[in-house]
Design a protein around this motif. Structure first.
Motif, short mmCIF file in Angstrom:
data_model
loop_
_atom_site.label_atom_id
_atom_site.label_comp_id
_atom_site.label_asym_id
_atom_site.label_seq_id
_atom_site.Cartn_x
_atom_site.Cartn_y
_atom_site.Cartn_z
N LYS A 151 3.72 2.65 -9.66
CA LYS A 151 2.65 3.04 -8.74
C LYS A 151 1.30 2.96 -9.45
O LYS A 151 1.19 3.30 -10.63
CB LYS A 151 2.87 4.46 -8.21
N ILE A 152 0.30 2.47 -8.72
CA ILE A 152 -1.07 2.41 -9.22
C ILE A 152 -1.96 3.19 -8.26
O ILE A 152 -1.92 2.96 -7.05
CB ILE A 152 -1.56 0.96 -9.31
N GLU A 153 -2.74 4.12 -8.81
CA GLU A 153 -3.63 4.94 -7.99
C GLU A 153 -5.06 4.78 -8.49
O GLU A 153 -5.32 4.85 -9.69
CB GLU A 153 -3.21 6.41 -8.08
N LEU A 154 -6.00 4.52 -7.57
CA LEU A 154 -7.40 4.30 -7.94
C LEU A 154 -8.33 5.11 -7.04
O LEU A 154 -7.98 5.43 -5.90
CB LEU A 154 -7.78 2.82 -7.80
N ASP A 155 -9.53 5.41 -7.58
CA ASP A 155 -10.57 5.93 -6.69
C ASP A 155 -11.11 4.75 -5.89
O ASP A 155 -10.92 3.58 -6.26
CB ASP A 155 -11.67 6.63 -7.48
N LYS A 156 -11.77 5.02 -4.77
CA LYS A 156 -12.17 3.94 -3.87
C LYS A 156 -13.24 3.03 -4.46
O LYS A 156 -13.45 1.92 -3.98
CB LYS A 156 -12.63 4.52 -2.53
N ALA A 157 -13.90 3.50 -5.52
CA ALA A 157 -14.90 2.65 -6.19
C ALA A 157 -14.25 1.71 -7.19
O ALA A 157 -14.92 0.83 -7.75
CB ALA A 157 -15.94 3.52 -6.89
N GLY A 158 -12.94 1.89 -7.43
CA GLY A 158 -12.26 1.04 -8.39
C GLY A 158 -12.68 1.29 -9.82
O GLY A 158 -12.65 0.38 -10.66
N ARG A 159 -13.06 2.55 -10.12
CA ARG A 159 -13.53 2.88 -11.46
C ARG A 159 -12.47 3.59 -12.30
O ARG A 159 -12.46 3.47 -13.51
CB ARG A 159 -14.77 3.79 -11.37
N PRO A 188 0.84 -1.20 0.00
CA PRO A 188 0.00 0.00 0.00
C PRO A 188 0.88 1.25 0.00
O PRO A 188 1.96 1.26 0.59
CB PRO A 188 -0.79 -0.13 1.30
N ALA A 189 0.42 2.32 -0.67
CA ALA A 189 1.19 3.55 -0.76
C ALA A 189 0.30 4.74 -0.41
O ALA A 189 -0.93 4.64 -0.39
CB ALA A 189 1.77 3.72 -2.18
N SER A 190 0.92 5.86 -0.10
CA SER A 190 0.15 7.06 0.23
C SER A 190 -0.62 7.53 -0.99
O SER A 190 -0.17 7.39 -2.12
CB SER A 190 1.11 8.17 0.69
N ALA A 191 -1.82 8.10 -0.73
CA ALA A 191 -2.67 8.54 -1.83
C ALA A 191 -3.49 9.75 -1.39
O ALA A 191 -3.72 9.96 -0.20
CB ALA A 191 -3.60 7.42 -2.26
N PRO A 192 -3.94 10.57 -2.34
CA PRO A 192 -4.80 11.71 -2.00
C PRO A 192 -6.10 11.25 -1.36
O PRO A 192 -6.47 10.07 -1.46
CB PRO A 192 -5.05 12.39 -3.35
N ALA A 193 -6.81 12.17 -0.75
CA ALA A 193 -8.09 11.83 -0.11
C ALA A 193 -9.06 11.24 -1.13
O ALA A 193 -9.15 11.72 -2.26
CB ALA A 193 -8.69 13.09 0.52
N GLY A 194 -9.74 10.18 -0.73
CA GLY A 194 -10.72 9.55 -1.60
C GLY A 194 -10.12 8.55 -2.57
O GLY A 194 -10.84 8.00 -3.40
N LYS A 195 -8.82 8.31 -2.43
CA LYS A 195 -8.17 7.37 -3.35
C LYS A 195 -7.32 6.36 -2.59
O LYS A 195 -7.00 6.55 -1.42
CB LYS A 195 -7.31 8.12 -4.36
N VAL A 196 -6.95 5.28 -3.27
CA VAL A 196 -6.02 4.30 -2.71
C VAL A 196 -4.90 4.10 -3.71
O VAL A 196 -5.07 4.34 -4.91
CB VAL A 196 -6.72 2.95 -2.42
N ALA A 197 -3.74 3.70 -3.21
CA ALA A 197 -2.59 3.53 -4.11
C ALA A 197 -1.76 2.34 -3.67
O ALA A 197 -1.77 1.93 -2.50
CB ALA A 197 -1.75 4.80 -4.13
N TYR A 198 -1.00 1.82 -4.62
CA TYR A 198 -0.12 0.68 -4.37
C TYR A 198 1.22 0.93 -5.06
O TYR A 198 1.27 1.47 -6.17
CB TYR A 198 -0.74 -0.61 -4.92
N ALA A 199 2.28 0.54 -4.39
CA ALA A 199 3.62 0.64 -4.97
C ALA A 199 4.08 -0.74 -5.40
O ALA A 199 3.88 -1.72 -4.68
CB ALA A 199 4.59 1.23 -3.95
N ILE A 200 4.68 -0.82 -6.56
CA ILE A 200 5.24 -2.07 -7.08
C ILE A 200 6.74 -1.89 -7.23
O ILE A 200 7.19 -0.94 -7.86
CB ILE A 200 4.62 -2.43 -8.45
N THR A 201 7.50 -2.80 -6.63
CA THR A 201 8.95 -2.62 -6.61
C THR A 201 9.68 -3.94 -6.85
O THR A 201 9.26 -4.99 -6.36
CB THR A 201 9.41 -2.06 -5.25
N THR A 202 10.75 -3.86 -7.62
CA THR A 202 11.71 -4.94 -7.72
C THR A 202 13.09 -4.35 -7.47
O THR A 202 13.54 -3.50 -8.25
CB THR A 202 11.69 -5.61 -9.11
#
Length: 433
Positions: A134-142, A99-113
């Protein structure tokens, strides 16, 4: 552009486009391998096993991708796959997702190798810089926005080497009410060099860019693809501004996804080359919808340049209305193909190629030619080649261009409206008795 479950794996997308380690991705490649009865290398087997386990996490990849990403955060490869990856890559996982930091109302994920260098006992070395995505999404996954970078990836074997540099990936997608991911995405590789064991470049591809977009109109989808290469350098020569841009228009996504799902299921049971043909009901359904909807592959441009001269092709491929019997064999299916291509080749390009070949042949014989003699010889070759094409009726000259229109319909091939005899099919043993 694919649905979210495949877009998520930025690292996988980058690995998968690495010629040294990707499991064979095309049916043609897999068929060739099956024919040659060659087993994949242990490194490819390790990568394929890891890829399959990640694919199993996603399942069909439908719906909100956030729960699927959460599964990736917790995912760990099987003990056997971890051992394979460790042996052949020096790592026990292709990448980590957190999981990564994200703006309000969103979720984010970090991918690392992390950066790594690993040498096999046979002397082959694999090395890469740190991959970050990095992947950033709204909480509805839309809505999903992805980005990633990989400074370098290389393989040095006993006889050959390969190095990819400056790899980046971006995408911006929105999931529609019909659960289809729409939007744009693509990646860029600044340089790909294939050489010998010392790393000398035998072939260099400069600035490869692939962009894709998915657009939905009236319950149908158009999928666009645009590949561009700034230059391909080999043996002291260079081809510039290579491009392949196409669109598949008016696609029935339900039929397309059903075919893809059926092929994927068959691939677990048999050789992938046979899986495509074994998904016969879905193949027939997709073919029928293509013909009924007028689904077509629009070739906007296939082009390449040499010494300032550009050859171009544009055209269209579609299917005539089809019945189940049209899928009985390849010959029946081919008769339903409808294709039209317009080819334009500058006369100056023909002359340049003729001059290069003439000059190199003379040098190989130890009899180098003066520039004037090369120019005269190349013009003679050009006049003879172009004259033969025009005289035979297979092409015409227009505005210093050699032009021809290639058409295929009802099993007949024509060039410049002149029919070309198709190779005769060899009779089967049964038919020859």
């Amino acid at each position: 552009m694919k649905k979210s479950a495949l877009s998520v794996g930025v690292a996988l997308a980058l690995f998968a486009n690495s010629p040294a380690h990707a499991a064979p991705l095309t049916i043609e490649t897999k068929r060739a391998e099956a024919t040659a009865k060659q087993s994949p290398s242990p490194r490819v087997e390790a990568f394929t096993a890891a890829l399959q386990e990640l694919a199993d996490v996603f399942g069909t990849g439908k719906g909100n991708p956030i729960p699927l990403l959460d599964k990736l955060v917790q995912h760990r490869h099987s003990e056997q796959t971890r051992a394979q990856l460790m042996q052949h890559f020096g790592i026990d996982s292709l990448f980590t997702v957190t999981p990564a930091s994200a703006p309000a109302g969103k979720v984010a994920y970090a991918i690392t190798t992390p950066a790594n260098r690993h040498m096999d006992p046979n002397g082959e070395a694999v090395e890469w810089a740190t991959l970050n995505a990095k992947i950033e999404l709204d909480k509805a996954g839309r809505r999903m926005i992805s980005s990633g970078s990989w400074p370098s990836f290389s393989v040095h074997g006993l006889k050959s080497s390969m190095r990819l540099s400056d790899i980046t990936l971006t995408s911006d997608q929105t999931r529609s009410s019909r659960d289809v991911w729409l939007g744009k995405g693509g990646y860029r590789i600044g340089s790909i060099v294939f050489g010998n064991a010392s790393g000398d470049g035998g072939v260099e591809i400069e600035d490869l860019t692939i962009d894709a977009d998915v657009i939905e109109r009236k319950q149908a989808v158009t999928i666009g693809f645009d590949m561009r290469i700034k230059a391909v350098k080999v043996a002291g020569e260079q081809v510039d501004h290579v491009r392949f841009a196409s669109r598949m228009s008016n696609v029935d996504m339900k039929a397309f996804e059903a075919l893809s799902k059926a092929i994927a299921a068959k691939e677990k049971q048999m050789d992938p080359a046979l899986a495509f043909l074994s998904a016969r009901p879905e193949l027939i359904a997709f073919g029928k919808t293509m013909a009924a909807r007028g689904t077509a592959i629009e070739i906007d441009e296939i082009s390449a340049g040499y010494r300032g001269h550009q050859a171009k092709i544009k055209g269209r491929v579609s299917l005539a209305p089809m019945k189940d019997a049209d899928f009985a064999n390849a010959a029946a299916f081919v008769k339903k193909l409808v294709a039209r291509m317009e080819v334009q080749v500058p006369l100056a390009l023909v002359s340049e190629v003729a001059g290069t070949v003439t000059s190199k042949q003379a040098e190989a014989k130890g009899q180098p030619m003066a520039d004037g003699a090369v120019a005269q010889a190349s013009q003679g070759i050009t006049d003879a080649m172009v004259g033969k094409v025009v005289t035979s009726g297979y092409g015409r000259v227009h505005n210093d261009m050699l032009v021809t229109v290639i058409e295929f319909k009802n099993g007949k091939l024509t060039l410049n409206n002149k029919e070309v005899a198709m190779p005769a099919r060899k009779p089967t043993p049964a038919a020859s008795k």
